[in-house]
Design a protein around this motif. Structure first.
Motif, mmCIF file in Angstrom:
data_model
loop_
_atom_site.group_PDB
_atom_site.id
_atom_site.type_symbol
_atom_site.label_atom_id
_atom_site.label_comp_id
_atom_site.label_asym_id
_atom_site.label_seq_id
_atom_site.Cartn_x
_atom_site.Cartn_y
_atom_site.Cartn_z
ATOM 1 N N LEU A 12 0.851 -1.207 0.000
ATOM 2 C CA LEU A 12 0.000 0.000 0.000
ATOM 3 C C LEU A 12 0.876 1.242 0.000
ATOM 4 C CD1 LEU A 12 -2.852 1.339 0.451
ATOM 5 C CD2 LEU A 12 -2.316 1.267 2.898
ATOM 6 N N SER A 13 0.632 2.157 -0.945
ATOM 7 C CA SER A 13 1.328 3.448 -0.895
ATOM 8 C C SER A 13 0.372 4.564 -1.313
ATOM 9 C CB SER A 13 2.581 3.418 -1.767
ATOM 10 O OG SER A 13 2.260 3.085 -3.090
ATOM 11 N N PHE A 14 0.774 5.787 -0.980
ATOM 12 C CA PHE A 14 -0.063 6.958 -1.278
ATOM 13 C C PHE A 14 0.523 7.723 -2.461
ATOM 14 C CE2 PHE A 14 -1.082 5.985 3.108
ATOM 15 C CZ PHE A 14 -2.460 6.113 3.109
ATOM 16 N N ALA A 26 -6.222 8.234 -4.108
ATOM 17 C CA ALA A 26 -5.055 8.671 -3.332
ATOM 18 C C ALA A 26 -4.033 7.562 -3.090
ATOM 19 C CB ALA A 26 -5.513 9.241 -1.994
ATOM 20 N N THR A 27 -4.428 6.317 -3.390
ATOM 21 C CA THR A 27 -3.548 5.195 -3.027
ATOM 22 C C THR A 27 -3.297 4.287 -4.222
ATOM 23 O OG1 THR A 27 -5.503 3.943 -2.351
ATOM 24 C CG2 THR A 27 -4.303 5.084 -0.623
ATOM 25 N N ARG A 28 -2.282 3.465 -4.110
ATOM 26 C CA ARG A 28 -2.109 2.374 -5.066
ATOM 27 C C ARG A 28 -1.718 1.125 -4.300
ATOM 28 N NH1 ARG A 28 2.876 3.624 -9.009
ATOM 29 N NH2 ARG A 28 3.286 1.378 -8.854
ATOM 30 N N ILE A 40 14.032 2.061 -0.877
ATOM 31 C CA ILE A 40 13.044 1.422 -1.747
ATOM 32 C C ILE A 40 13.527 1.624 -3.183
ATOM 33 C CG2 ILE A 40 10.628 1.427 -2.507
ATOM 34 C CD1 ILE A 40 10.774 0.880 0.481
ATOM 35 N N SER A 41 13.750 0.522 -3.902
ATOM 36 C CA SER A 41 14.154 0.754 -5.296
ATOM 37 C C SER A 41 12.978 0.674 -6.257
ATOM 38 C CB SER A 41 15.297 -0.155 -5.732
ATOM 39 O OG SER A 41 15.260 -1.374 -5.110
ATOM 40 N N GLY A 42 11.883 0.096 -5.850
ATOM 41 C CA GLY A 42 10.717 0.113 -6.730
ATOM 42 C C GLY A 42 9.523 -0.572 -6.100
ATOM 43 N N ARG A 43 8.380 -0.366 -6.729
ATOM 44 C CA ARG A 43 7.138 -1.062 -6.347
ATOM 45 C C ARG A 43 6.417 -1.362 -7.652
ATOM 46 N NH1 ARG A 43 4.191 4.722 -4.618
ATOM 47 N NH2 ARG A 43 4.787 5.557 -6.605
ATOM 48 N N GLY A 44 5.762 -2.508 -7.725
ATOM 49 C CA GLY A 44 5.087 -2.868 -8.975
ATOM 50 C C GLY A 44 4.727 -4.337 -8.960
ATOM 51 N N ILE A 372 5.862 4.304 0.656
ATOM 52 C CA ILE A 372 6.658 3.348 -0.124
ATOM 53 C C ILE A 372 6.718 3.869 -1.549
ATOM 54 C CG2 ILE A 372 6.702 1.003 -1.050
ATOM 55 C CD1 ILE A 372 5.828 -0.021 1.583
ATOM 56 N N ALA A 373 7.875 4.363 -1.924
ATOM 57 C CA ALA A 373 8.063 4.908 -3.277
ATOM 58 C C ALA A 373 9.553 4.862 -3.576
ATOM 59 C CB ALA A 373 7.545 6.343 -3.342
ATOM 60 N N PRO A 374 9.908 4.776 -4.856
ATOM 61 C CA PRO A 374 11.328 4.688 -5.207
ATOM 62 C C PRO A 374 12.130 5.838 -4.598
ATOM 63 C CG PRO A 374 9.969 4.296 -7.138
ATOM 64 C CD PRO A 374 9.041 4.715 -6.038
ATOM 65 N N GLY A 375 13.271 5.493 -3.999
ATOM 66 C CA GLY A 375 14.145 6.506 -3.417
ATOM 67 C C GLY A 375 13.893 6.774 -1.945
#
Ligand code: GUN
Ligand code: ZN
Length: 427
Positions: A12-14, A26-28, A40-44, A372-375
């Motif tokens: 879960l991230s915003f 607002a979320t993914r 965090i290097s990535g989410r997917g 939770i997002a790259p970087g």
């Protein structure tokens, strides 16, 4: 083996604040998150994360929720051992339990013991960053920063300054409060993941001379945060007015000494007057909602809806040990209940955002923690949405993710926290 990991689950991230937007916009939710060297290097999708980090160690968490670690924006770690002490009102609670306990932190060994106990407890509850008051003793600051440094944690803390209306042995002076704060700030601020907050406890326990001195210290170090208390109880506000007869309101006792600013954190902020609300908003100062404390000490009902609608910056906090729980889940539940008592219930997405990105934004760390997002720094928790039979029997009937999360918000505790990652390391 390189420090590369992939966690599978419901990540879960915003993408924006859920206040003023729809929860799903607002979320993914992603299938996996990739972690490398503390970031965090990535989410997917899992395939995408495997392509990103082919050699990573993979852990499949099934349908558990994977989210940023909780950010607790206002705590008193020295009150750990007196949490849940029966009391009446704020001032007698401070005098009966808090001040005698804080006296003990002159002893570095005791401060170390409680600092370590506190950070173990908060991590077990999924909290990865705290912003803490210490005591008047420099030892209490060294203790919490040393304990956090050992854990690789991002925390904020500061020496509590008080030079009046506190017992013998628990007062500094305007000069020593300034000198000790300055020395601690120079020793710790910006070291590893540690940040110093200039910390006048609240205007009843500081003389105008002390408020002026810490205001000067903040002006000399404008990249530091400043934390204090504001308008928590009605009798406290009357006391402030009698101590500062020329002040326009409670906030003015800070404002006139340079203690109002965009990096200011004002705990509680329940009974704000119109002028105070306007000035706080103009500065982009942060108001910290402490709902379990506000019910436990009988303080009152924070106006989340009204303050958000007028564009205030707001974080969420336990206020340990005035607050009655170390858990940000329990704190979200209390925020929901206070919203209900005001006729303005909060959505689960709003509660979760407050406990992560909202508090990170209050601390001006939203580019580092709280999502939770790259970087971003890899402070991550894995949450079991069926951690007890009572929660499980409700969440398995849920029609969507928010309905599956909400029973854990309302009934969850440290048993819901399956795994905690601090700075890219599983602890
Ligand atoms: N106001 C001043 N000090 C404190 C404290 O330690 N806890 C709470 N809740 N309010 C305060
Ligand atoms: Zn407090």
């Amino acid at each position: 083996m390189a420090a590369e990991y992939i966690l599978k689950g419901q990540v879960l991230s915003f993408t924006q604040s859920p206040f003023g937007s729809d929860a799903d916009t607002a979320t993914r939710v992603d299938e996996a998150v990739a972690i490398k060297d503390g970031k965090i290097s990535g989410r997917g999708t899992f395939a995408e994360m495997q392509a990103l980090l082919p050699a990573a160690e993979v852990t499949d968490h099934g349908d558990k929720l994977i989210t940023a670690g909780f950010v607790d924006a206002h705590v008193h770690y020295p009150q750990t051992a007196i949490i849940a002490s029966w009391g009446k009102r704020l001032i007698d609670w401070l005098n009966s339990y808090t001040f005698p306990e804080e006296m003990r932190f002159a002893d570095r060994a005791y401060a170390d013991e409680i600092a370590n106990r506190y950070l173990d407890l908060t991590a077990a509850h999924g909290t990865t960053t705290v912003c803490s008051f210490c005591t008047i003793h420099p030892e209490s600051v060294d203790a919490i920063f040393t304990a956090a440094q050992t854990r690789g944690a991002r925390i904020v803390a500061g020496k509590t300054c008080m030079d009046r209306n506190a017992p013998d042995g628990l007062r500094d002076t305007a000069q020593s409060g300034y000198d000790d704060s300055k020395a601690l700030l120079e020793k710790w601020h910006g070291v590893d993941r540690l940040s110093y907050a200039i910390t006048p406890r609240f205007s009843p326990t500081s003389t105008p001379d002390q408020l002026e001195a810490v205001g000067a210290l903040w002006a000399e170090n404008p990249d530091c945060l400043m934390q204090t208390h504001l308008s928590e109880q009605t009798d406290e506000i009357e006391w402030v007015k009698s101590l500062f007869p020329n002040a326009r309101d409670y906030l003015d006792t800070y404002e006139k000494f340079g203690l109002l600013g965009g990096r200011g954190l004002y705990g509680h902020a329940i009974y704000l007057e119109d002028r105070e609300r306007a000035r706080l908003r103009e500065h982009g100062a942060a108001l910290i909602h402490c709902p379990t404390s506000n019910t436990f000490i009988g303080s009152g009902l924070f106006d989340m809806n009204g303050l958000m609608a007028e564009g205030q910056r707001i974080g969420l906090a336990t206020d340990t040990g005035g607050g009655s729980s170390f858990s940000m889940l329990r704190t979200m539940a209390a925020a929901y209940e206070i919203g209900q008592l005001r006729g303005t219930p909060l959505h689960a997405a709003e509660l979760w955002w407050l406990a992560t990105q909202g508090s990170a934004t209050a601390l001006r760390m939203e580019d580092k923690i709280g999502n939770i997002a790259p970087g971003m720094e890899a402070d991550v928790v894995v949450v079991d949405l069926a951690s007890t039979p009572a929660i499980s029997q409700r969440s398995t009937r849920a029609a969507d993710l928010w309905e599956a999360i909400f029973p854990t918000i309302m009934m969850g505790d440290d048993r819901a926290i399956s795994e905690v990652w601090i700075n890219g390391k599983r602890i």
